[in-house]
Motif scaffolding. Structure first.
Motif, PDB file in Angstrom:
ATOM      1  N   PHE A  99     -10.198   2.016 -87.057  1.00 27.52           N
ATOM      2  CA  PHE A  99     -11.311   2.954 -87.260  1.00 27.52           C
ATOM      3  C   PHE A  99     -11.088   4.223 -86.461  1.00 27.52           C
ATOM      4  O   PHE A  99     -10.441   4.227 -85.419  1.00 27.52           O
ATOM      5  CB  PHE A  99     -12.656   2.307 -86.887  1.00 27.52           C
ATOM      6  CG  PHE A  99     -12.773   1.888 -85.441  1.00 27.52           C
ATOM      7  CD1 PHE A  99     -13.242   2.773 -84.481  1.00 27.52           C
ATOM      8  CD2 PHE A  99     -12.403   0.606 -85.049  1.00 27.52           C
ATOM      9  CE1 PHE A  99     -13.353   2.391 -83.155  1.00 27.52           C
ATOM     10  CE2 PHE A  99     -12.505   0.210 -83.710  1.00 27.52           C
ATOM     11  CZ  PHE A  99     -12.975   1.112 -82.771  1.00 27.52           C
ATOM     12  N   ARG A 100     -11.596   5.302 -87.016  1.00 28.91           N
ATOM     13  CA  ARG A 100     -11.624   6.599 -86.341  1.00 28.91           C
ATOM     14  C   ARG A 100     -12.896   7.267 -86.821  1.00 28.91           C
ATOM     15  O   ARG A 100     -12.976   7.723 -87.956  1.00 28.91           O
ATOM     16  CB  ARG A 100     -10.395   7.411 -86.733  1.00 28.91           C
ATOM     17  CG  ARG A 100     -10.299   8.766 -86.046  1.00 28.91           C
ATOM     18  CD  ARG A 100      -9.159   9.567 -86.632  1.00 28.91           C
ATOM     19  NE  ARG A 100      -7.870   9.021 -86.244  1.00 28.91           N
ATOM     20  CZ  ARG A 100      -7.171   9.435 -85.183  1.00 28.91           C
ATOM     21  NH1 ARG A 100      -7.629  10.428 -84.463  1.00 28.91           N
ATOM     22  NH2 ARG A 100      -6.015   8.886 -84.872  1.00 28.91           N
ATOM     23  N   GLU A 101     -13.910   7.269 -85.976  1.00 30.10           N
ATOM     24  CA  GLU A 101     -15.226   7.698 -86.420  1.00 30.10           C
ATOM     25  C   GLU A 101     -15.780   8.774 -85.496  1.00 30.10           C
ATOM     26  O   GLU A 101     -15.475   8.809 -84.302  1.00 30.10           O
ATOM     27  CB  GLU A 101     -16.197   6.510 -86.396  1.00 30.10           C
ATOM     28  CG  GLU A 101     -15.857   5.385 -87.362  1.00 30.10           C
ATOM     29  CD  GLU A 101     -16.277   5.690 -88.791  1.00 30.10           C
ATOM     30  OE1 GLU A 101     -17.428   6.101 -88.995  1.00 30.10           O
ATOM     31  OE2 GLU A 101     -15.442   5.522 -89.701  1.00 30.10           O
ATOM     32  N   GLU A 102     -16.607   9.635 -86.099  1.00 30.36           N
ATOM     33  CA  GLU A 102     -17.278  10.644 -85.300  1.00 30.36           C
ATOM     34  C   GLU A 102     -18.780  10.555 -85.575  1.00 30.36           C
ATOM     35  O   GLU A 102     -19.187  10.455 -86.725  1.00 30.36           O
ATOM     36  CB  GLU A 102     -16.737  12.024 -85.667  1.00 30.36           C
ATOM     37  CG  GLU A 102     -17.173  13.097 -84.703  1.00 30.36           C
ATOM     38  CD  GLU A 102     -16.474  14.434 -84.949  1.00 30.36           C
ATOM     39  OE1 GLU A 102     -15.229  14.468 -85.007  1.00 30.36           O
ATOM     40  OE2 GLU A 102     -17.205  15.429 -85.094  1.00 30.36           O
ATOM     41  N   PHE A 103     -19.566  10.577 -84.511  1.00 33.39           N
ATOM     42  CA  PHE A 103     -21.017  10.496 -84.664  1.00 33.39           C
ATOM     43  C   PHE A 103     -21.660  11.702 -83.993  1.00 33.39           C
ATOM     44  O   PHE A 103     -21.436  11.949 -82.801  1.00 33.39           O
ATOM     45  CB  PHE A 103     -21.563   9.229 -84.007  1.00 33.39           C
ATOM     46  CG  PHE A 103     -21.014   7.956 -84.625  1.00 33.39           C
ATOM     47  CD1 PHE A 103     -21.637   7.380 -85.718  1.00 33.39           C
ATOM     48  CD2 PHE A 103     -19.882   7.355 -84.100  1.00 33.39           C
ATOM     49  CE1 PHE A 103     -21.135   6.209 -86.283  1.00 33.39           C
ATOM     50  CE2 PHE A 103     -19.366   6.189 -84.658  1.00 33.39           C
ATOM     51  CZ  PHE A 103     -19.996   5.615 -85.753  1.00 33.39           C
ATOM     52  N   SER A 104     -22.435  12.448 -84.755  1.00 37.95           N
ATOM     53  CA  SER A 104     -23.089  13.599 -84.142  1.00 37.95           C
ATOM     54  C   SER A 104     -24.278  13.127 -83.314  1.00 37.95           C
ATOM     55  O   SER A 104     -24.771  12.010 -83.492  1.00 37.95           O
ATOM     56  CB  SER A 104     -23.509  14.605 -85.213  1.00 37.95           C
ATOM     57  OG  SER A 104     -24.073  13.933 -86.296  1.00 37.95           O
TER      58      SER A 104
ATOM     59  N   ARG B 241     -24.761  15.156 -76.068  1.00 41.14           N
ATOM     60  CA  ARG B 241     -24.665  16.608 -76.202  1.00 41.14           C
ATOM     61  C   ARG B 241     -23.558  17.090 -77.114  1.00 41.14           C
ATOM     62  O   ARG B 241     -23.545  18.239 -77.538  1.00 41.14           O
ATOM     63  CB  ARG B 241     -24.476  17.241 -74.829  1.00 41.14           C
ATOM     64  CG  ARG B 241     -25.712  17.157 -73.961  1.00 41.14           C
ATOM     65  CD  ARG B 241     -25.459  17.788 -72.630  1.00 41.14           C
ATOM     66  NE  ARG B 241     -24.691  19.005 -72.734  1.00 41.14           N
ATOM     67  CZ  ARG B 241     -25.145  20.208 -72.395  1.00 41.14           C
ATOM     68  NH1 ARG B 241     -26.358  20.333 -71.941  1.00 41.14           N
ATOM     69  NH2 ARG B 241     -24.372  21.257 -72.501  1.00 41.14           N
ATOM     70  N   SER B 242     -22.567  16.244 -77.328  1.00 41.73           N
ATOM     71  CA  SER B 242     -21.477  16.650 -78.213  1.00 41.73           C
ATOM     72  C   SER B 242     -21.118  15.473 -79.108  1.00 41.73           C
ATOM     73  O   SER B 242     -21.531  14.351 -78.843  1.00 41.73           O
ATOM     74  CB  SER B 242     -20.272  17.092 -77.374  1.00 41.73           C
ATOM     75  OG  SER B 242     -19.797  15.994 -76.638  1.00 41.73           O
ATOM     76  N   PRO B 243     -20.356  15.734 -80.177  1.00 35.62           N
ATOM     77  CA  PRO B 243     -20.027  14.620 -81.070  1.00 35.62           C
ATOM     78  C   PRO B 243     -19.344  13.488 -80.302  1.00 35.62           C
ATOM     79  O   PRO B 243     -18.570  13.733 -79.394  1.00 35.62           O
ATOM     80  CB  PRO B 243     -19.055  15.249 -82.076  1.00 35.62           C
ATOM     81  CG  PRO B 243     -19.350  16.698 -82.046  1.00 35.62           C
ATOM     82  CD  PRO B 243     -19.789  17.009 -80.636  1.00 35.62           C
ATOM     83  N   LEU B 244     -19.678  12.284 -80.683  1.00 33.56           N
ATOM     84  CA  LEU B 244     -19.034  11.109 -80.114  1.00 33.56           C
ATOM     85  C   LEU B 244     -17.809  10.818 -80.970  1.00 33.56           C
ATOM     86  O   LEU B 244     -17.910  10.649 -82.184  1.00 33.56           O
ATOM     87  CB  LEU B 244     -19.991   9.923 -80.144  1.00 33.56           C
ATOM     88  CG  LEU B 244     -19.383   8.527 -80.007  1.00 33.56           C
ATOM     89  CD1 LEU B 244     -18.777   8.326 -78.630  1.00 33.56           C
ATOM     90  CD2 LEU B 244     -20.426   7.471 -80.274  1.00 33.56           C
ATOM     91  N   ARG B 245     -16.654  10.802 -80.325  1.00 39.77           N
ATOM     92  CA  ARG B 245     -15.428  10.458 -81.061  1.00 39.77           C
ATOM     93  C   ARG B 245     -14.964   9.092 -80.605  1.00 39.77           C
ATOM     94  O   ARG B 245     -14.917   8.821 -79.405  1.00 39.77           O
ATOM     95  CB  ARG B 245     -14.331  11.483 -80.792  1.00 39.77           C
ATOM     96  CG  ARG B 245     -14.645  12.818 -81.376  1.00 39.77           C
ATOM     97  CD  ARG B 245     -13.443  13.738 -81.394  1.00 39.77           C
ATOM     98  NE  ARG B 245     -13.856  15.017 -81.955  1.00 39.77           N
ATOM     99  CZ  ARG B 245     -14.424  15.977 -81.237  1.00 39.77           C
ATOM    100  NH1 ARG B 245     -14.599  15.815 -79.942  1.00 39.77           N
ATOM    101  NH2 ARG B 245     -14.807  17.097 -81.814  1.00 39.77           N
ATOM    102  N   SER B 246     -14.616   8.287 -81.571  1.00 40.79           N
ATOM    103  CA  SER B 246     -14.162   6.948 -81.221  1.00 40.79           C
ATOM    104  C   SER B 246     -13.057   6.499 -82.163  1.00 40.79           C
ATOM    105  O   SER B 246     -13.077   6.817 -83.345  1.00 40.79           O
ATOM    106  CB  SER B 246     -15.333   5.979 -81.294  1.00 40.79           C
ATOM    107  OG  SER B 246     -14.886   4.678 -80.986  1.00 40.79           O
TER     108      SER B 246
END
Ligand SMILES: [Zn+2]
Ligand SMILES: [Zn+2]
Length: 183
Positions: free
Chosen positions: A15-20, A33-38
């Motif tokens: 997985f490679r996900e971004e959560f605002s 405060r910033s997008p979460l990248r995982s």
């Protein structure tokens, strides 16, 4: 993103996900405060117990990166934590360990949690890991003076006059107690 057991039985899931900010609920005290990248990988780990019983564990390994804002414990000013965290977690089906002795851990390095039903919701893990990445107590600076308990002013910014009244020895005892409570 639901990491499904069904898929894991065939292949590991990358997985490679971004959560605002706001996509994952962090409660009222923490603000993203910033997008979460995982990114990372989920694997199926099968534990064999005796001849017939197989327990399907999900191992989740990855990292996350974001910035989180928390209020200073003394003066309530916002403090930003740049968060970077690696995780290596093992999830067992909920109920596996109940009524049994603790099962042997496949990988001693991994932390253990539980999943329920068809799989594991990545967001749940990320929420937990973000909160764990924060210190127990946040201070804007080591020597933050906090808020005046009398008038509520931020003592880092202004010296109010309330302190002048705290000369009577009885007050100093109260002040000590208060300082302890504020620590
Ligand atoms: Zn402060
Ligand atoms: Zn004051």
């Amino acid at each position: 993103m639901l990491i499904e057991l069904e898929d894991l039985e065939i292949n590991p899931v990358d997985f490679r996900e971004e959560f605002s900010p706001g996509a994952i609920d962090l409660g009222t005290e923490v603000r993203q405060r910033s997008p979460l990248r995982s990114e990372g990988r989920a694997d199926l780990v099968e534990e064999h117990h005796g001849k017939h019983k197989v327990v399907q564990d999900i191992r989740l390994k990855g990292k996350l990166e974001t910035s989180l804002e928390v209020a200073c414990a003394r003066c309530l000013d916002p403090v930003v934590h740049e968060v970077e965290r690696n995780f290596d977690l093992l999830y067992r089906p909920l109920g596996t360990d109940s009524g049994h002795e603790e099962l042997s851990v496949t990988d001693a390095e991994a932390e253990i949690g539980y999943y329920q039903g068809e799989g594991l919701l990545l967001e749940d893990t990320l929420r937990e890991q973000m909160l764990l990445a924060l210190p127990l107590k946040t201070l804007c600076r080591e020597d933050c003076k906090g808020l005046c308990p009398h008038c509520g002013k931020n003592l880092n910014e202004i010296q109010c006059v309330c302190v002048e009244h705290i000369e009577d020895p009885r007050w100093s005892v109260l002040k000590e107690i208060r300082d302890k409570l504020n620590q």
